[in-house]
Design a protein around this motif. Structure first.
Motif, PDB file in Angstrom:
ATOM      1  N   LEU A  37      44.761 -11.131 -28.047  1.00  0.00           N
ATOM      2  CA  LEU A  37      45.804 -10.478 -28.841  1.00  0.00           C
ATOM      3  C   LEU A  37      45.236  -9.415 -29.771  1.00  0.00           C
ATOM      4  O   LEU A  37      45.905  -8.431 -30.082  1.00  0.00           O
ATOM      5  N   ALA A  38      44.021  -9.604 -30.220  1.00  0.00           N
ATOM      6  CA  ALA A  38      43.414  -8.656 -31.154  1.00  0.00           C
ATOM      7  C   ALA A  38      43.175  -7.302 -30.516  1.00  0.00           C
ATOM      8  O   ALA A  38      43.095  -6.290 -31.215  1.00  0.00           O
ATOM      9  N   ASP A  39      43.081  -7.250 -29.203  1.00  0.00           N
ATOM     10  CA  ASP A  39      42.833  -5.987 -28.512  1.00  0.00           C
ATOM     11  C   ASP A  39      44.009  -5.612 -27.605  1.00  0.00           C
ATOM     12  O   ASP A  39      43.824  -4.988 -26.579  1.00  0.00           O
ATOM     13  N   SER A  40      45.218  -5.998 -27.996  1.00  0.00           N
ATOM     14  CA  SER A  40      46.386  -5.715 -27.176  1.00  0.00           C
ATOM     15  C   SER A  40      47.308  -4.739 -27.897  1.00  0.00           C
ATOM     16  O   SER A  40      47.015  -4.266 -28.990  1.00  0.00           O
ATOM     17  N   VAL A  41      48.450  -4.465 -27.280  1.00  0.00           N
ATOM     18  CA  VAL A  41      49.436  -3.572 -27.906  1.00  0.00           C
ATOM     19  C   VAL A  41      50.108  -4.243 -29.096  1.00  0.00           C
ATOM     20  O   VAL A  41      50.750  -3.571 -29.901  1.00  0.00           O
ATOM     21  N   PHE A  42      49.968  -5.555 -29.225  1.00  0.00           N
ATOM     22  CA  PHE A  42      50.557  -6.282 -30.342  1.00  0.00           C
ATOM     23  C   PHE A  42      49.679  -6.255 -31.590  1.00  0.00           C
ATOM     24  O   PHE A  42      50.094  -6.715 -32.646  1.00  0.00           O
ATOM     25  N   ALA A  43      48.474  -5.720 -31.480  1.00  0.00           N
ATOM     26  CA  ALA A  43      47.537  -5.721 -32.600  1.00  0.00           C
ATOM     27  C   ALA A  43      48.092  -5.007 -33.840  1.00  0.00           C
ATOM     28  O   ALA A  43      47.960  -5.535 -34.950  1.00  0.00           O
ATOM     29  N   PRO A  44      48.726  -3.826 -33.724  1.00  0.00           N
ATOM     30  CA  PRO A  44      49.279  -3.194 -34.933  1.00  0.00           C
ATOM     31  C   PRO A  44      50.362  -4.047 -35.598  1.00  0.00           C
ATOM     32  O   PRO A  44      50.434  -4.111 -36.829  1.00  0.00           O
ATOM     33  N   ALA A  45      51.192  -4.707 -34.813  1.00  0.00           N
ATOM     34  CA  ALA A  45      52.240  -5.557 -35.383  1.00  0.00           C
ATOM     35  C   ALA A  45      51.631  -6.764 -36.097  1.00  0.00           C
ATOM     36  O   ALA A  45      52.086  -7.151 -37.175  1.00  0.00           O
ATOM     37  N   ILE A  46      50.599  -7.327 -35.497  1.00  0.00           N
ATOM     38  CA  ILE A  46      49.938  -8.475 -36.124  1.00  0.00           C
ATOM     39  C   ILE A  46      49.234  -8.031 -37.414  1.00  0.00           C
ATOM     40  O   ILE A  46      49.279  -8.729 -38.430  1.00  0.00           O
ATOM     41  N   ASP A  47      48.627  -6.846 -37.379  1.00  0.00           N
ATOM     42  CA  ASP A  47      47.922  -6.330 -38.547  1.00  0.00           C
ATOM     43  C   ASP A  47      48.879  -6.097 -39.715  1.00  0.00           C
ATOM     44  O   ASP A  47      48.585  -6.479 -40.846  1.00  0.00           O
ATOM     45  N   THR A  48      50.033  -5.500 -39.453  1.00  0.00           N
ATOM     46  CA  THR A  48      50.973  -5.258 -40.556  1.00  0.00           C
ATOM     47  C   THR A  48      51.584  -6.567 -41.053  1.00  0.00           C
ATOM     48  O   THR A  48      51.895  -6.683 -42.230  1.00  0.00           O
TER      49      THR A  48
END
Length: 52
Positions: A37-48
């Motif tokens: 997940l850390a290197d997926s397209v969801f990473a920006p959403a998880i980061d915010t």
């Protein structure tokens, strides 16, 4: 005393595994899932979501 973050996380994980005693397959799935997940397209959403 300065402790590296990776060392603290490894120690915390080992204590958690010893106290909670989850199955090893669950530990591996969570680690692998978090890594993927850390290197997926969801990473920006998880980061915010986690930096607020």
């Amino acid at each position: 005393m300065s402790v590296p973050l990776w060392f603290f996380l490894v120690c915390l994980g080992l204590v958690g595994v010893k106290l909670v005693r989850p199955p090893w397959w669950l530990v591996i799935v969570l680690l692998l899932g978090g890594y993927l997940l850390a290197d997926s397209v969801f990473a920006p959403a998880i980061d915010t979501a986690t930096t607020k």
